[in-house]
Design a protein around this motif. Structure first.
Motif, short mmCIF file in Angstrom:
data_model
loop_
_atom_site.label_atom_id
_atom_site.label_comp_id
_atom_site.label_asym_id
_atom_site.label_seq_id
_atom_site.Cartn_x
_atom_site.Cartn_y
_atom_site.Cartn_z
N ARG A 97 0.84 -1.22 0.00
CA ARG A 97 0.00 0.00 0.00
C ARG A 97 0.87 1.25 0.00
NH1 ARG A 97 -3.15 -2.93 3.67
NH2 ARG A 97 -2.17 -1.86 5.42
N HIS A 98 1.92 1.23 0.81
CA HIS A 98 2.82 2.38 0.90
C HIS A 98 3.49 2.64 -0.45
CE1 HIS A 98 5.64 5.22 2.63
NE2 HIS A 98 6.63 4.52 2.11
N ARG A 99 3.92 1.53 -1.11
CA ARG A 99 4.59 1.67 -2.40
C ARG A 99 3.64 2.26 -3.44
NH1 ARG A 99 7.83 -2.54 -1.77
NH2 ARG A 99 6.15 -4.01 -2.13
N LYS A 100 2.39 1.76 -3.45
CA LYS A 100 1.39 2.27 -4.41
C LYS A 100 1.08 3.73 -4.14
CE LYS A 100 -0.99 -2.01 -5.61
NZ LYS A 100 -2.15 -2.86 -5.33
N ALA A 101 0.96 4.09 -2.85
CA ALA A 101 0.66 5.48 -2.50
C ALA A 101 1.80 6.39 -2.93
CB ALA A 101 0.41 5.61 -1.00
N ALA A 102 3.05 5.93 -2.71
CA ALA A 102 4.21 6.73 -3.09
C ALA A 102 4.26 6.90 -4.60
CB ALA A 102 5.50 6.07 -2.59
N HIS A 103 3.93 5.83 -5.34
CA HIS A 103 3.94 5.90 -6.81
C HIS A 103 2.86 6.86 -7.30
CE1 HIS A 103 4.53 4.63 -10.92
NE2 HIS A 103 3.23 4.42 -11.04
N THR A 104 1.68 6.80 -6.66
CA THR A 104 0.58 7.69 -7.03
C THR A 104 0.96 9.14 -6.75
OG1 THR A 104 -1.01 5.97 -6.50
CG2 THR A 104 -1.87 8.20 -6.63
N ASP A 105 1.59 9.39 -5.58
CA ASP A 105 2.01 10.75 -5.24
C ASP A 105 3.03 11.26 -6.24
OD1 ASP A 105 0.38 10.66 -3.07
OD2 ASP A 105 1.96 10.34 -1.59
N GLU A 106 3.97 10.39 -6.63
CA GLU A 106 5.01 10.80 -7.58
C GLU A 106 4.39 11.13 -8.93
OE1 GLU A 106 9.10 8.99 -9.43
OE2 GLU A 106 8.42 8.25 -7.48
N ALA A 107 3.44 10.28 -9.38
CA ALA A 107 2.77 10.52 -10.66
C ALA A 107 2.00 11.84 -10.61
CB ALA A 107 1.82 9.37 -10.99
N ALA A 108 1.35 12.11 -9.46
CA ALA A 108 0.59 13.35 -9.31
C ALA A 108 1.52 14.56 -9.36
CB ALA A 108 -0.19 13.34 -8.01
N LEU A 109 2.70 14.42 -8.74
CA LEU A 109 3.67 15.53 -8.76
C LEU A 109 4.13 15.83 -10.18
CD1 LEU A 109 5.96 14.90 -5.67
CD2 LEU A 109 4.48 16.86 -6.07
N HIS A 110 4.35 14.75 -10.98
CA HIS A 110 4.80 14.95 -12.36
C HIS A 110 3.69 15.57 -13.21
CE1 HIS A 110 8.73 13.29 -11.93
NE2 HIS A 110 8.27 12.14 -11.45
N ALA A 111 2.45 15.35 -12.80
CA ALA A 111 1.32 15.88 -13.58
C ALA A 111 1.10 17.37 -13.33
CB ALA A 111 0.05 15.11 -13.24
N ILE A 112 1.65 17.90 -12.24
CA ILE A 112 1.47 19.32 -11.93
C ILE A 112 2.33 20.14 -12.89
CG2 ILE A 112 1.86 21.13 -10.20
CD1 ILE A 112 1.43 18.94 -8.06
N PRO A 113 1.73 21.05 -13.63
CA PRO A 113 2.53 21.85 -14.56
C PRO A 113 3.48 22.77 -13.81
CG PRO A 113 0.28 22.68 -14.46
CD PRO A 113 0.31 21.44 -13.63
N ALA A 114 4.63 22.98 -14.42
CA ALA A 114 5.61 23.88 -13.81
C ALA A 114 5.03 25.29 -13.78
CB ALA A 114 6.90 23.87 -14.62
N PRO A 115 5.21 26.00 -12.68
CA PRO A 115 4.65 27.34 -12.60
C PRO A 115 5.33 28.28 -13.59
CG PRO A 115 6.09 26.92 -10.73
CD PRO A 115 5.97 25.63 -11.49
N GLY A 116 4.55 29.13 -14.19
CA GLY A 116 5.10 30.12 -15.12
C GLY A 116 5.77 31.24 -14.34
N PRO A 117 6.43 32.12 -15.04
CA PRO A 117 7.09 33.23 -14.33
C PRO A 117 6.05 34.12 -13.66
CG PRO A 117 7.14 33.58 -16.71
CD PRO A 117 6.59 32.21 -16.48
N GLY A 118 6.40 34.64 -12.50
CA GLY A 118 5.53 35.56 -11.79
C GLY A 118 5.54 36.92 -12.46
#
Length: 198
Positions: A97-118
């Motif tokens: 469960r921990h491994r799956k949760a960590a993988h899901t969190d990592e995938a979610a992090l990669h899905a977040i677009p990089a912030p544009g310049p302020g």
């Protein structure tokens, strides 16, 4: 004269002593079955550290709740083995469960677009672009053409030379001279107070 060997306590005797909080009964149970419990845990978890943790949990359970073991229903060896197996399986499931949760969190992090310049960075970038455009406009046409081909069109100096129909050495010289002039134009102007020695 024959040496008397101390007889191992029966499961019922160990159980009775554990219920009354006899620590030596726990030590006796660990001496008799600790290796077995750890081997079972290691076979299931494939992790020595986890096997040690499981063994510790099993004997902590025996110490804190000895009444959960019933000598009438089976041997202490069998009961501890089942408990070790159950705790080991729980550990493996928790790890999965921990491994799956960590993988899901990592995938979610990669899905977040990089912030544009302020807003501040956008203004600074615009100012730099304007300064560069002005500095390029001040270059003589041959140098401006060489810079455009090399840095905006991505050509090598050989391609610049071929494109402009000039020798490679001339292309290199134009680029080098243009870069020096651009660097000088884009350098921050000296502070008048520093110039005056104030």
């Amino acid at each position: 004269m024959p040496v008397e060997t101390e007889q191992a306590p029966t499961d019922a005797e160990l159980h009775r002593r554990l219920v009354y909080g006899d620590e030596s009964a726990l030590a006796a149970a660990y001496d008799a079955y600790g290796g077995l419990v750890r081997r079972i845990a290691l076979r299931v978890t494939h992790a020595p550290g986890a096997a040690d943790d499981v063994a510790q949990e099993v004997f902590a359970h025996l110490w804190s709740r000895p009444y959960t073991y019933d000598p009438q229903r089976g041997t202490l060896r069998t009961w501890l083995s089942m408990l070790a197996h159950r705790r080991s399986v729980d550990w493996v499931r928790a790890e999965e469960r921990h491994r799956k949760a960590a993988h899901t969190d990592e995938a979610a992090l990669h899905a977040i677009p990089a912030p544009g310049p302020g807003p501040d960075e956008a203004v600074v970038d615009m100012e730099r672009a304007l300064l560069l455009h002005s500095a390029l406009a001040e270059l003589p046409l041959p140098q401006r053409q060489a810079v455009h081909l090399a840095y905006f069109a991505g050509h090598s100096y050989r391609q610049v030379a071929a494109e402009l129909g000039i020798p490679e050495g001339t292309a290199k010289t134009r680029l080098r001279t243009a870069l020096r002039r651009l660097a000088a134009s884009l350098a921050e102007p000296p502070d008048p107070a520093v110039e005056r020695g104030a």
